[in-house]
Design a protein around this motif. Sequence first.
Motif, PDB file in Angstrom:
ATOM      1  N   PRO A  13      43.586 -23.872  11.017  1.00  0.00           N
ATOM      2  CA  PRO A  13      43.933 -22.570  11.609  1.00  0.00           C
ATOM      3  C   PRO A  13      45.141 -21.915  10.930  1.00  0.00           C
ATOM      4  O   PRO A  13      45.117 -20.714  10.638  1.00  0.00           O
ATOM      5  CB  PRO A  13      44.236 -22.913  13.081  1.00  0.00           C
ATOM      6  CG  PRO A  13      43.505 -24.184  13.334  1.00  0.00           C
ATOM      7  CD  PRO A  13      43.554 -24.946  12.044  1.00  0.00           C
ATOM      8  N   ALA A  14      46.171 -22.697  10.640  1.00  0.00           N
ATOM      9  CA  ALA A  14      47.370 -22.128   9.995  1.00  0.00           C
ATOM     10  C   ALA A  14      47.074 -21.725   8.554  1.00  0.00           C
ATOM     11  O   ALA A  14      47.592 -20.712   8.064  1.00  0.00           O
ATOM     12  CB  ALA A  14      48.513 -23.143  10.042  1.00  0.00           C
ATOM     13  N   LEU A  18      47.421 -17.974   7.000  1.00  0.00           N
ATOM     14  CA  LEU A  18      48.241 -17.732   5.802  1.00  0.00           C
ATOM     15  C   LEU A  18      47.437 -16.982   4.729  1.00  0.00           C
ATOM     16  O   LEU A  18      47.903 -15.974   4.176  1.00  0.00           O
ATOM     17  CB  LEU A  18      48.775 -19.067   5.278  1.00  0.00           C
ATOM     18  CG  LEU A  18      49.807 -18.999   4.151  1.00  0.00           C
ATOM     19  CD1 LEU A  18      50.748 -20.208   4.230  1.00  0.00           C
ATOM     20  CD2 LEU A  18      49.163 -18.959   2.777  1.00  0.00           C
ATOM     21  N   ILE A  19      46.219 -17.445   4.459  1.00  0.00           N
ATOM     22  CA  ILE A  19      45.435 -16.787   3.400  1.00  0.00           C
ATOM     23  C   ILE A  19      44.927 -15.423   3.878  1.00  0.00           C
ATOM     24  O   ILE A  19      44.832 -14.475   3.089  1.00  0.00           O
ATOM     25  CB  ILE A  19      44.282 -17.702   2.892  1.00  0.00           C
ATOM     26  CG1 ILE A  19      43.747 -17.156   1.558  1.00  0.00           C
ATOM     27  CG2 ILE A  19      43.167 -17.842   3.897  1.00  0.00           C
ATOM     28  CD1 ILE A  19      42.789 -18.090   0.829  1.00  0.00           C
ATOM     29  N   ASN A  20      44.649 -15.292   5.175  1.00  0.00           N
ATOM     30  CA  ASN A  20      44.189 -13.986   5.675  1.00  0.00           C
ATOM     31  C   ASN A  20      45.259 -12.910   5.491  1.00  0.00           C
ATOM     32  O   ASN A  20      44.944 -11.755   5.189  1.00  0.00           O
ATOM     33  CB  ASN A  20      43.796 -14.081   7.150  1.00  0.00           C
ATOM     34  CG  ASN A  20      42.464 -14.790   7.342  1.00  0.00           C
ATOM     35  OD1 ASN A  20      41.699 -14.966   6.384  1.00  0.00           O
ATOM     36  ND2 ASN A  20      42.180 -15.197   8.566  1.00  0.00           N
ATOM     37  N   PHE A  35      38.989 -15.574   6.623  1.00  0.00           N
ATOM     38  CA  PHE A  35      38.568 -16.910   7.040  1.00  0.00           C
ATOM     39  C   PHE A  35      38.833 -17.111   8.530  1.00  0.00           C
ATOM     40  O   PHE A  35      39.757 -16.511   9.096  1.00  0.00           O
ATOM     41  CB  PHE A  35      39.358 -17.975   6.276  1.00  0.00           C
ATOM     42  CG  PHE A  35      38.981 -18.098   4.818  1.00  0.00           C
ATOM     43  CD1 PHE A  35      37.970 -18.964   4.415  1.00  0.00           C
ATOM     44  CD2 PHE A  35      39.643 -17.357   3.843  1.00  0.00           C
ATOM     45  CE1 PHE A  35      37.618 -19.084   3.071  1.00  0.00           C
ATOM     46  CE2 PHE A  35      39.298 -17.469   2.500  1.00  0.00           C
ATOM     47  CZ  PHE A  35      38.281 -18.335   2.114  1.00  0.00           C
ATOM     48  N   ASP A  36      38.032 -18.009   9.144  1.00  0.00           N
ATOM     49  CA  ASP A  36      38.460 -18.609  10.408  1.00  0.00           C
ATOM     50  C   ASP A  36      38.638 -20.103  10.120  1.00  0.00           C
ATOM     51  O   ASP A  36      38.439 -20.544   8.971  1.00  0.00           O
ATOM     52  CB  ASP A  36      37.464 -18.330  11.553  1.00  0.00           C
ATOM     53  CG  ASP A  36      36.065 -18.839  11.253  1.00  0.00           C
ATOM     54  OD1 ASP A  36      35.925 -19.764  10.415  1.00  0.00           O
ATOM     55  OD2 ASP A  36      35.111 -18.325  11.853  1.00  0.00           O
ATOM     56  N   ALA A  37      39.030 -20.865  11.128  1.00  0.00           N
ATOM     57  CA  ALA A  37      39.334 -22.280  10.874  1.00  0.00           C
ATOM     58  C   ALA A  37      38.144 -23.003  10.251  1.00  0.00           C
ATOM     59  O   ALA A  37      38.302 -23.849   9.363  1.00  0.00           O
ATOM     60  CB  ALA A  37      39.762 -22.955  12.171  1.00  0.00           C
ATOM     61  N   GLU A  43      35.815 -24.388   2.815  1.00  0.00           N
ATOM     62  CA  GLU A  43      36.208 -23.975   1.460  1.00  0.00           C
ATOM     63  C   GLU A  43      37.325 -24.839   0.881  1.00  0.00           C
ATOM     64  O   GLU A  43      37.344 -25.095  -0.325  1.00  0.00           O
ATOM     65  CB  GLU A  43      36.670 -22.513   1.523  1.00  0.00           C
ATOM     66  CG  GLU A  43      36.979 -21.879   0.185  1.00  0.00           C
ATOM     67  CD  GLU A  43      35.748 -21.365  -0.541  1.00  0.00           C
ATOM     68  OE1 GLU A  43      34.719 -21.153   0.122  1.00  0.00           O
ATOM     69  OE2 GLU A  43      35.815 -21.184  -1.765  1.00  0.00           O
ATOM     70  N   PHE A  44      38.241 -25.305   1.717  1.00  0.00           N
ATOM     71  CA  PHE A  44      39.461 -25.937   1.180  1.00  0.00           C
ATOM     72  C   PHE A  44      39.683 -27.387   1.632  1.00  0.00           C
ATOM     73  O   PHE A  44      40.609 -28.022   1.151  1.00  0.00           O
ATOM     74  CB  PHE A  44      40.686 -25.109   1.555  1.00  0.00           C
ATOM     75  CG  PHE A  44      40.720 -23.754   0.892  1.00  0.00           C
ATOM     76  CD1 PHE A  44      41.048 -23.635  -0.458  1.00  0.00           C
ATOM     77  CD2 PHE A  44      40.397 -22.615   1.600  1.00  0.00           C
ATOM     78  CE1 PHE A  44      41.068 -22.395  -1.074  1.00  0.00           C
ATOM     79  CE2 PHE A  44      40.413 -21.361   0.988  1.00  0.00           C
ATOM     80  CZ  PHE A  44      40.751 -21.258  -0.352  1.00  0.00           C
TER      81      PHE A  44
END
Length: 164
Positions: A13-14, A18-20, A35-37, A43-44
Motif C-alpha cells: 500500500p505505501a 509513493l509511485i502514484n 496502482f493499488d496494493a 508488478e514489484f
Amino acid sequence: MLAIRHATHADAPAMADLINAIIKRGGTTAYEDLFDAETLAAEFIDLPQLISCFVAEADAALAGFQSLFRSFEDDDPFPADWGIIGTFARVGGTRRGVGSALFAHTVEIAPSAGVTTIDATIRADNTGGLAFYSRLGFVDYAVIRAKLLKNGTPVDRIRKRFDL
Ligand SMILES: CC(C)(COP(=O)(O)OP(=O)(O)OC[C@H]1O[C@@H](n2cnc3c(N)ncnc32)[C@H](O)[C@@H]1OP(=O)(O)O)[C@@H](O)C(=O)NCCC(=O)NCCS
C-alpha cells in the motif's frame, strides 16, 4: 538514517501511494496507470521475472524503492544476463541519497542472479532520472525514438547500461 531491506507484501500500500504520487505529478516514470496494493504487488513483489525489490525507510516511513527484473516484454527482449532497473523516491524527498542507497544493495545482489549488465530505460524528458543514473555510472547505449504516451504524445526513451 535510511534502512534498506527487501520489499514485502506489507509494503505494497505505501509503495502504491509513493509511485502514484510520481505518476500523478507526471513527466518522469514510464508508468502511466495508477496502482493499488494488488497491482503494485503483482508488478514489484510477485513478478515472476523479479530479481530484487528493495525499499528504503527513513524513520519507519517509506522513502523509496528500486526493482531489478528480467525482460518480460516479447517485443522488447534483452539478453538473459541483463536486468532492468526502476527507481522511485518519494515526491518531496529526492536528492537525499535514497536512490543511491538502494542501488548499493541492488548492485550487490545482481551478480548472484547471473546479471552482468543492468539496463535503465528513461524518458528523454526525465532529466533528473537521466542525471541520477549517469551519476551512478550508467552510460548511454541506445535511443528508442518517439514512443507514444497514452495521450499520443511521442517521447524518446534513452537506454543506459551499467556493466557489473
Ligand atoms: C530519479 C530518482 C529515483 C533519484 O532518486 P534520489 O533519491 O533523488 O537520488 P539520490 O539522492 O541518490 O541522487 C544521487 C545523485 O544523482 C544525481 N541526481 C539525482 N536526481 C537528480 C536531479 N533531479 N537532477 C540532477 N541530478 C540528479 C545527483 O548527482 C545526485 O547527487 P547529489 O544530490 O549529491 O547531487 C528520483 O528523482 C525519482 O524517484 N524520480 C521519479 C521517478 C523516476 O524518474 N525514476 C527513474 C526512472 S525509473
